[in-house]
Design a protein around this motif. Sequence first.
Motif, PDB file in Angstrom:
ATOM      1  N   ASP A  26       5.465  -7.246 -18.186  1.00  8.88           N
ATOM      2  CA  ASP A  26       6.853  -7.616 -17.877  1.00  8.88           C
ATOM      3  C   ASP A  26       7.035  -8.346 -16.552  1.00  8.88           C
ATOM      4  OD1 ASP A  26       6.583  -5.471 -16.132  1.00  8.88           O
ATOM      5  OD2 ASP A  26       7.864  -4.150 -17.295  1.00  8.88           O
ATOM      6  N   GLY A  27       5.937  -8.648 -15.847  1.00 10.15           N
ATOM      7  CA  GLY A  27       6.004  -9.557 -14.724  1.00 10.15           C
ATOM      8  C   GLY A  27       6.241  -9.071 -13.314  1.00 10.15           C
ATOM      9  N   PRO A  28       6.913  -7.969 -13.044  1.00  6.30           N
ATOM     10  CA  PRO A  28       7.168  -7.645 -11.638  1.00  6.30           C
ATOM     11  C   PRO A  28       5.886  -7.277 -10.880  1.00  6.30           C
ATOM     12  CG  PRO A  28       7.899  -5.842 -13.019  1.00  6.30           C
ATOM     13  CD  PRO A  28       7.472  -6.968 -13.931  1.00  6.30           C
ATOM     14  N   THR A  29       5.936  -7.501  -9.585  1.00  7.59           N
ATOM     15  CA  THR A  29       4.808  -7.151  -8.732  1.00  7.59           C
ATOM     16  C   THR A  29       5.188  -6.003  -7.813  1.00  7.59           C
ATOM     17  OG1 THR A  29       5.459  -8.766  -7.063  1.00  7.59           O
ATOM     18  CG2 THR A  29       3.868  -9.495  -8.708  1.00  7.59           C
ATOM     19  N   SER A  30       4.181  -5.267  -7.398  1.00  6.93           N
ATOM     20  CA  SER A  30       4.344  -4.203  -6.411  1.00  6.93           C
ATOM     21  C   SER A  30       3.413  -4.511  -5.251  1.00  6.93           C
ATOM     22  CB  SER A  30       3.956  -2.843  -7.002  1.00  6.93           C
ATOM     23  OG  SER A  30       4.729  -2.552  -8.129  1.00  6.93           O
ATOM     24  N   GLN A  31       3.934  -4.504  -4.039  1.00  9.04           N
ATOM     25  CA  GLN A  31       3.094  -4.759  -2.869  1.00  9.04           C
ATOM     26  C   GLN A  31       2.291  -3.509  -2.548  1.00  9.04           C
ATOM     27  OE1 GLN A  31       5.164  -6.344   0.497  1.00  9.04           O
ATOM     28  NE2 GLN A  31       3.290  -6.671   1.662  1.00  9.04           N
ATOM     29  N   LEU A  32       0.964  -3.696  -2.387  1.00  8.43           N
ATOM     30  CA  LEU A  32       0.080  -2.561  -2.128  1.00  8.43           C
ATOM     31  C   LEU A  32      -0.380  -2.486  -0.678  1.00  8.43           C
ATOM     32  CD1 LEU A  32      -2.199  -2.727  -5.298  1.00  8.43           C
ATOM     33  CD2 LEU A  32      -0.049  -1.503  -4.988  1.00  8.43           C
ATOM     34  N   SER A  33      -0.511  -3.637  -0.010  1.00  2.84           N
ATOM     35  CA  SER A  33      -0.972  -3.618   1.384  1.00  2.84           C
ATOM     36  C   SER A  33       0.123  -4.172   2.290  1.00  2.84           C
ATOM     37  CB  SER A  33      -2.271  -4.423   1.546  1.00  2.84           C
ATOM     38  OG  SER A  33      -2.049  -5.800   1.301  1.00  2.84           O
ATOM     39  N   PHE A  34       0.245  -3.572   3.451  1.00  4.56           N
ATOM     40  CA  PHE A  34       1.281  -3.948   4.412  1.00  4.56           C
ATOM     41  C   PHE A  34       0.625  -4.072   5.787  1.00  4.56           C
ATOM     42  CE2 PHE A  34       3.250  -1.637   1.001  1.00  4.56           C
ATOM     43  CZ  PHE A  34       4.417  -2.334   0.738  1.00  4.56           C
ATOM     44  N   HIS A  35       0.103  -5.248   6.088  1.00  2.50           N
ATOM     45  CA  HIS A  35      -0.577  -5.461   7.368  1.00  2.50           C
ATOM     46  C   HIS A  35      -0.438  -6.927   7.732  1.00  2.50           C
ATOM     47  CE1 HIS A  35      -3.781  -5.471  10.412  1.00  2.50           C
ATOM     48  NE2 HIS A  35      -3.566  -4.176  10.468  1.00  2.50           N
ATOM     49  N   SER A  36      -0.479  -7.243   9.017  1.00  3.08           N
ATOM     50  CA  SER A  36      -0.324  -8.627   9.452  1.00  3.08           C
ATOM     51  C   SER A  36      -1.585  -9.467   9.221  1.00  3.08           C
ATOM     52  CB  SER A  36       0.064  -8.677  10.924  1.00  3.08           C
ATOM     53  OG  SER A  36      -0.919  -8.038  11.716  1.00  3.08           O
ATOM     54  N   ALA A  37      -2.711  -8.831   8.920  1.00  6.63           N
ATOM     55  CA  ALA A  37      -3.947  -9.555   8.610  1.00  6.63           C
ATOM     56  C   ALA A  37      -3.961  -9.904   7.122  1.00  6.63           C
ATOM     57  CB  ALA A  37      -5.168  -8.700   8.949  1.00  6.63           C
ATOM     58  N   HIS A  38      -4.763 -10.895   6.758  1.00 10.02           N
ATOM     59  CA  HIS A  38      -4.912 -11.252   5.349  1.00 10.02           C
ATOM     60  C   HIS A  38      -5.679 -10.153   4.614  1.00 10.02           C
ATOM     61  CE1 HIS A  38      -3.319 -15.218   5.899  1.00 10.02           C
ATOM     62  NE2 HIS A  38      -4.272 -15.575   6.745  1.00 10.02           N
ATOM     63  N   ASP A  39      -5.160  -9.729   3.473  1.00 11.18           N
ATOM     64  CA  ASP A  39      -5.814  -8.769   2.589  1.00 11.18           C
ATOM     65  C   ASP A  39      -6.015  -9.437   1.236  1.00 11.18           C
ATOM     66  OD1 ASP A  39      -5.635  -6.794   4.567  1.00 11.18           O
ATOM     67  OD2 ASP A  39      -3.712  -6.063   3.816  1.00 11.18           O
ATOM     68  N   ILE A  40      -7.245  -9.408   0.721  1.00 14.57           N
ATOM     69  CA  ILE A  40      -7.588 -10.093  -0.526  1.00 14.57           C
ATOM     70  C   ILE A  40      -8.267  -9.102  -1.475  1.00 14.57           C
ATOM     71  CG2 ILE A  40      -8.839 -12.035  -1.560  1.00 14.57           C
ATOM     72  CD1 ILE A  40      -6.763 -12.957   0.497  1.00 14.57           C
ATOM     73  N   PRO A  41      -7.704  -8.888  -2.688  1.00 16.69           N
ATOM     74  CA  PRO A  41      -8.344  -7.959  -3.627  1.00 16.69           C
ATOM     75  C   PRO A  41      -9.680  -8.515  -4.118  1.00 16.69           C
ATOM     76  CG  PRO A  41      -6.552  -9.115  -4.705  1.00 16.69           C
ATOM     77  CD  PRO A  41      -6.517  -9.517  -3.262  1.00 16.69           C
ATOM     78  N   GLN A  42     -10.648  -7.632  -4.302  1.00 11.76           N
ATOM     79  CA  GLN A  42     -11.982  -8.040  -4.747  1.00 11.76           C
ATOM     80  C   GLN A  42     -12.338  -7.497  -6.127  1.00 11.76           C
ATOM     81  OE1 GLN A  42     -13.895 -10.252  -3.032  1.00 11.76           O
ATOM     82  NE2 GLN A  42     -12.136 -10.406  -1.686  1.00 11.76           N
ATOM     83  N   ARG A  43     -12.160  -6.197  -6.316  1.00 14.97           N
ATOM     84  CA  ARG A  43     -12.518  -5.578  -7.598  1.00 14.97           C
ATOM     85  C   ARG A  43     -11.951  -4.163  -7.652  1.00 14.97           C
ATOM     86  NH1 ARG A  43     -17.242  -6.985  -5.497  1.00 14.97           N
ATOM     87  NH2 ARG A  43     -18.074  -5.624  -3.928  1.00 14.97           N
TER      88      ARG A  43
END
Length: 72
Positions: A26-43
């Motif tokens: 259904d499309g909505p997103t949920s924010q999981l990380s809250f930090h001023s640095a870049h966070d990139i999911p890997q696996r």
Amino acid sequence: MQDGKHIAIALDRHGNYGVFLYNIEDGPTSQLSFHSAHDIPQRCTVDGKSILFTSGRKMNAENSQFPYSRFS
């Protein structure tokens, strides 16, 4: 995620990339990380309960992985 209903993505919403969980159905997103640095999911972890992501929070970000458990 391994449930077939979600995918972890990186989005730039506030001037830096954060980890978001996108609901494929259904499309909505949920924010999981809250930090001023870049966070990139890997696996995902083998059990599918956590997402591993790299972050600019450490000096050597490409060798650091941080777990995020969606059940905590």
